[in-house]
Design an enzyme around this catalytic site. Structure first.
Site, PDB file in Angstrom:
ATOM      1  N   GLY A 290      48.231  50.988 -28.650  1.00 36.83           N
ATOM      2  CA  GLY A 290      47.400  50.368 -29.671  1.00 36.83           C
ATOM      3  C   GLY A 290      47.683  50.866 -31.069  1.00 36.83           C
TER       4      GLY A 290
ATOM      5  N   ASN B  82      49.542  49.407 -33.311  1.00 44.31           N
ATOM      6  CA  ASN B  82      49.397  48.247 -34.216  1.00 44.31           C
ATOM      7  C   ASN B  82      47.930  47.891 -34.407  1.00 44.31           C
ATOM      8  OD1 ASN B  82      51.971  46.873 -35.222  1.00 44.31           O
ATOM      9  ND2 ASN B  82      52.495  47.410 -33.110  1.00 44.31           N
TER      10      ASN B  82
ATOM     11  N   ARG C 277      45.590  34.151 -13.377  1.00 43.34           N
ATOM     12  CA  ARG C 277      45.819  34.264 -14.827  1.00 43.34           C
ATOM     13  C   ARG C 277      44.718  33.524 -15.587  1.00 43.34           C
ATOM     14  NH1 ARG C 277      50.006  36.142 -16.847  1.00 43.34           N
ATOM     15  NH2 ARG C 277      51.340  35.810 -15.067  1.00 43.34           N
TER      16      ARG C 277
ATOM     17  N   MET D   4      50.257  43.010 -22.894  1.00 42.76           N
ATOM     18  CA  MET D   4      51.375  42.769 -21.974  1.00 42.76           C
ATOM     19  C   MET D   4      51.007  41.763 -20.889  1.00 42.76           C
ATOM     20  SD  MET D   4      53.581  44.547 -23.447  1.00 42.76           S
ATOM     21  CE  MET D   4      54.966  44.715 -22.352  1.00 42.76           C
ATOM     22  N   ARG D   5      50.504  40.623 -21.309  1.00 42.68           N
ATOM     23  CA  ARG D   5      50.158  39.562 -20.377  1.00 42.68           C
ATOM     24  C   ARG D   5      50.728  38.248 -20.882  1.00 42.68           C
ATOM     25  NH1 ARG D   5      48.241  39.693 -15.687  1.00 42.68           N
ATOM     26  NH2 ARG D   5      46.725  38.030 -15.960  1.00 42.68           N
TER      27      ARG D   5
ATOM     28  N   ASN E 299      50.810  37.160 -32.971  1.00 43.89           N
ATOM     29  CA  ASN E 299      51.407  38.219 -32.154  1.00 43.89           C
ATOM     30  C   ASN E 299      52.433  38.965 -32.994  1.00 43.89           C
ATOM     31  OD1 ASN E 299      52.129  39.711 -29.773  1.00 43.89           O
ATOM     32  ND2 ASN E 299      53.934  38.416 -29.555  1.00 43.89           N
TER      33      ASN E 299
ATOM     34  N   HIS F  52      56.060  40.989 -32.595  1.00 42.25           N
ATOM     35  CA  HIS F  52      57.166  41.134 -31.640  1.00 42.25           C
ATOM     36  C   HIS F  52      58.252  41.997 -32.286  1.00 42.25           C
ATOM     37  CE1 HIS F  52      59.745  40.059 -28.314  1.00 42.25           C
ATOM     38  NE2 HIS F  52      60.709  39.819 -29.176  1.00 42.25           N
TER      39      HIS F  52
ATOM     40  N   SER G 143      58.692  40.820 -36.158  1.00 46.72           N
ATOM     41  CA  SER G 143      58.204  39.514 -36.622  1.00 46.72           C
ATOM     42  C   SER G 143      56.742  39.357 -36.227  1.00 46.72           C
ATOM     43  CB  SER G 143      58.978  38.368 -35.944  1.00 46.72           C
ATOM     44  OG  SER G 143      60.365  38.536 -36.064  1.00 46.72           O
TER      45      SER G 143
ATOM     46  N   ASP H 100      57.025  34.092 -27.292  1.00 49.74           N
ATOM     47  CA  ASP H 100      57.638  34.606 -28.534  1.00 49.74           C
ATOM     48  C   ASP H 100      58.322  33.506 -29.339  1.00 49.74           C
ATOM     49  OD1 ASP H 100      56.820  37.146 -27.736  1.00 49.74           O
ATOM     50  OD2 ASP H 100      58.706  37.534 -26.691  1.00 49.74           O
TER      51      ASP H 100
ATOM     52  N   GLU I 254      56.369  47.667 -38.300  1.00 54.77           N
ATOM     53  CA  GLU I 254      55.332  46.810 -37.707  1.00 54.77           C
ATOM     54  C   GLU I 254      53.965  47.103 -38.331  1.00 54.77           C
ATOM     55  OE1 GLU I 254      55.219  46.606 -33.401  1.00 54.77           O
ATOM     56  OE2 GLU I 254      57.354  47.000 -33.280  1.00 54.77           O
TER      57      GLU I 254
HETATM   58  C1  GRF Z   1      54.973  46.963 -30.306  1.00 51.56           C
HETATM   59  O1  GRF Z   1      56.316  47.306 -30.398  1.00 51.56           O
HETATM   60  C2  GRF Z   1      54.813  45.470 -30.466  1.00 51.56           C
HETATM   61  O2  GRF Z   1      55.770  44.900 -31.315  1.00 51.56           O
HETATM   62  C3  GRF Z   1      55.005  44.963 -29.076  1.00 51.56           C
HETATM   63  O3  GRF Z   1      54.398  45.917 -28.253  1.00 51.56           O
HETATM   64  C4  GRF Z   1      54.404  47.191 -28.910  1.00 51.56           C
HETATM   65  C5  GRF Z   1      52.999  47.672 -28.934  1.00 51.56           C
HETATM   66  O4  GRF Z   1      52.885  48.967 -29.450  1.00 51.56           O
HETATM   67  N1  GRF Z   1      54.460  43.639 -28.934  1.00 51.56           N
HETATM   68  P1  GRF Z   1      51.448  49.536 -29.840  1.00 51.56           P
HETATM   69  O5  GRF Z   1      50.598  49.493 -28.576  1.00 51.56           O
HETATM   70  O6  GRF Z   1      50.896  48.693 -30.918  1.00 51.56           O
HETATM   71  O7  GRF Z   1      51.700  50.950 -30.266  1.00 51.56           O
END
Ligand code: GRF
Length: 228
Positions: free
Chosen positions: A14, A16, A66, A91-92, A108, A110, A137, A146, A175
């Site tokens: 987490g 981000n 799902r 991650m889903r 999102n 990526h 991105s 994506d 990011e």
């Molecule tokens: C990041 O690299 C993001 O781009 C990808 O998953 C990772 C998540 O990292 N989608 P965090 O949990 O935000 O540290």
């Protein structure tokens, strides 16, 4: 200023999410974090959000279809009164129903310069291809993985001797800069002159025999009868 209300979905660290949350502490940030939700009750990011007094929600996906799990997450997002969703290491793969409900309101991040390297192992693939840059991105989420419209990107130079891990750690810094800024721009786009002109352009040029000219440096739209 009415702030957009964001639900952030995470599965792990987490970082981000933390970047989005700390950016939201600035009074001029156009969004606030209404919820941090996860499919993983042990996601470390949930503890951080709790410590910051952000409402959290977790529901494991194990044993659920799902669609059923997505519906539980959707209900939690609605209960928190969020109007946008920010995926941050969630991650889903999402069901088309869930994606449809949040169309145009779900972003999102990526870790590649899309459209390059959708899916996993992005840094390794960039290094193997001999790219001089990796990057990240932020894009709108559509049914295709994506694949939605890109809202912002940050390139990150590859250094001699980089491994997937060393490159990933620098991309992560990028990011954390990119996501809050891009989300802020997106939720406040209705007050951006460029966005408003683009909206007018789309509608005006949909008219029969419409065209666009520039007058005094400003765009004008009209038909062969005359410009307005
Ligand atoms: C990041 O690299 C993001 O781009 C990808 O998953 C990772 C998540 O990292 N989608 P965090 O949990 O935000 O540290």
């Amino acid at each position: 200023m009415t702030k957009a209300k964001i639900a952030i979905l995470i599965s792990g660290t987490g970082s981000n999410m933390a970047a989005l949350l700390y950016a939201a502490k600035h009074p001029d940030c156009p969004y606030e974090v209404a919820l941090v939700a996860s499919n993983n009750p042990d996601a470390p990011g949930l503890k951080l959000a709790e410590a910051e007094d952000i409402p959290t929600f977790a529901h494991p996906h194990k044993g659920l279809t799902r669609e059923a799990h997505d519906e539980i997450m959707h209900d939690a997002i609605i209960a928190a009164k969020a109007d946008h969703v920010a995926l941050a290491g969630y991650m889903r793969i999402l069901s088309p129903e869930f994606v449809g409900k949040w169309e145009g309101r779900m972003l999102n991040i990526h870790p590649s310069l899309l459209p390059k390297y959708k899916g996993l192992h992005t840094h390794q693939r960039a290094l193997e291809a001999g790219d001089s840059q990796g990057g990240c991105s932020v894009h709108l989420v559509t049914a295709e993985l994506d694949d939605g419209p890109v809202l912002g990107q940050s390139p990150v130079a590859v250094l001699p001797g980089d491994t997937a891990e060393t490159l990933a750690s620098r991309v992560l810094i990028a990011e954390h800069q990119l996501y809050p800024r891009t989300l802020a721009n997106y939720v406040s786009r209705a007050s951006s002159p460029e966005y408003l002109v683009a909206q007018v352009r789309e509608r005006a040029l949909a008219m029969p025999e419409a065209d666009e000219v520039t007058s005094n440096g400003r765009p004008w739209f009209g038909t062969i009868q005359g410009h307005t």
